[in-house]
Design a protein around this motif. Structure first.
Motif: not given
Length: 312
Positions: A127-132, A158-162, A234-237, A297-301
Motif C-alpha cells: 500500500v502506497f499513499a501519494t498526492g496525485g 502496489i495499491t496507490v491511494i491518491c 484507490v481514488a480518494n477525493p 490520503n495518508a490516513r486512508v491508506a
C-alpha cells in the motif's frame, strides 16, 4: 504472504520499525520523497513530511518514506535522513529508470510515484499513499508525454491511494491508458474520478468502495486470482471543505495553459511550471489544498493497510 515481486537486496536499507512491521505482517504504508524535496517549499516541507508520516500512524500503520541515500534505497527514513531529503540542495529526482545509475554513483535522490512504487513492492509493501498520480499530458499526440507512473503501475503489485490525477493533465486520456494497461481504479466513497484540487474531474468511475474493509477484500481477491501483478488505484477525493474554489481553479488552469504555450514550456518542465503557476496565482491556496489531500490520503491508506493486514 508470498511476495512474488520481492527480491532480496543486501543494499536495500529497511528502517528497523518497517522491517519489524513487515516481519510481523503489520500494516505499512509507503510514502514518496519527491514531494518533500521538490513538491513543497522550504522550510515548511520538513514539517509537512513529518505530518504525513504522523497521519499514517494516526490511521494505524507504520510509515515508510522511501528515498535513495548514498546509493542505497532506504525503505523508511529516520529524522536525520528525512531532514537531509528536505534541506539538501543535491537531492535529485529519481524515477525507475534512474535508480540503477544513482545507486552505482552513490548519489542521493528523492523517489517519484513510479520509483517509490517499484521499491516498495521490492520490499514487500503493498500500500502506497501519494498526492496525485501522473498521467497523459495535454498535447500528448504531438509530444508523446506520458508519466512513467502509468507503465510502472502496469507491472508493479502496489495499491496507490491518491486524489486522482492533476487537472493540468488530460484526464480522459489518462483513464483510457489505465484501462489499456490493466490498472484497476476504485472510487473511494465516490463514483467520480477525482481531479486533485477538485473532488470531481467530470469523469465517472465503474467501481466504488466505501470502507477500508471493502478495499481489503478487493486486495485479497487480487492476490488469490493473480491479478495483483498489476497496480491498483484507490481514488480518494479531496475533502469538500478543502477543495480549491471551482471558479478560481478553472480560471487559473486556463491562464496557466495559455502561459505554457506562450513561453514554449514542454516535456518534463510542464508539470512543475503549471504547479508553480497555480501556487502563485492562487496565492498559496493550491498548495494548502495539496497538503490537505496528501494528509487525507495518508490516513486512508493506513486504514486500508490495517484492514488488509487484519485479514492475514
Amino acid at each position: 504472504m508470498t511476495h512474488l515481486y520481492r527480491i532480496e537486496r543486501t543494499d536495500m536499507q529497511l528502517h528497523p520499525e518497517v522491517a519489524a512491521a513487515l516481519a510481523a505482517n503489520q500494516p505499512v504504508v509507503a510514502l514518496e520523497s519527491t514531494i518533500i524535496s521538490h513538491g513543497l517549499p522550504r522550510p515548511d516541507n520538513l514539517g509537512i513530511a513529518r505530518d504525513i508520516e504522523q497521519a499514517v500512524r494516526d490511521g494505524g500503520a507504520v510509515p515508510a518514506t522511501i528515498a535513495i541515500i548514498d546509493g542505497d534505497p532506504h525503505i523508511g527514513l529516520d529524522d536525520a535522513a528525512l531532514k537531509a531529503i528536505a534541506t539538501s540542495d543535491d537531492v535529485v529526482k529519481v524515477s525507475v529508470r534512474d535508480i540503477a545509475t544513482i545507486a552505482a554513483r552513490g548519489g542521493t535522490g528523492a523517489t517519484t510515484v513510479a520509483s517509490t512504487g517499484h521499491l516498495a513492492a521490492l520490499a514487500g509493501i503493498s500500500v502506497f499513499a501519494t498526492g496525485g498520480l501522473g498521467g497523459v499530458h495535454r498535447q500528448a499526440r504531438e509530444s508523446w508525454d506520458e508519466s512513467a507512473d502509468l507503465t510502472t503501475l502496469s507491472r508493479t503489485p502496489i495499491t496507490v491511494i491518491c486524489a486522482g490525477v492533476k487537472s493540468i493533465l488530460d484526464v480522459s486520456a489518462t483513464l483510457e491508458r489505465l484501462e489499456t494497461l490493466n490498472i484497476g481504479v476504485l472510487g473511494y466513497r465516490t463514483n467520480a474520478f477525482p481531479g486533485f484540487y477538485r473532488a470531481d474531474s467530470g469523469h465517472t468511475l465503474d467501481w466504488r468502495v466505501d470502507s477500508p474493509a471493502e478495499v481489503a477484500a478487493v486486495l485479497r481477491s487480487r492476490r488469490e486470482l493473480g491479478t495483483d501483478r498489476f497496480g491498483l488505484i484507490v481514488a480518494n477525493p479531496i475533502p469538500a471543505e478543502d477543495e480549491l474554489d471551482a471558479d478560481l481553479h478553472d480560471s487559473t488552469l486556463t491562464a496557466g495553459l495559455a502561459a505554457l504555450d506562450r513561453e514554449g514550456v514542454s516535456g518534463k518542465n510542464v508539470t512543475p511550471f503549471l504547479l508553480d503557476f497555480f501556487h502563485r496565482e492562487t496565492h498559496g491556496a493550491s498548495l494548502t489544498a495539496n497538503v490537505k489531500l496528501v494528509l487525507n490520503n495518508a490516513r486512508v491508506a493506513a486504514e486500508i493497510a490495517a484492514a488488509y493486514a487484519a485479514q492475514g
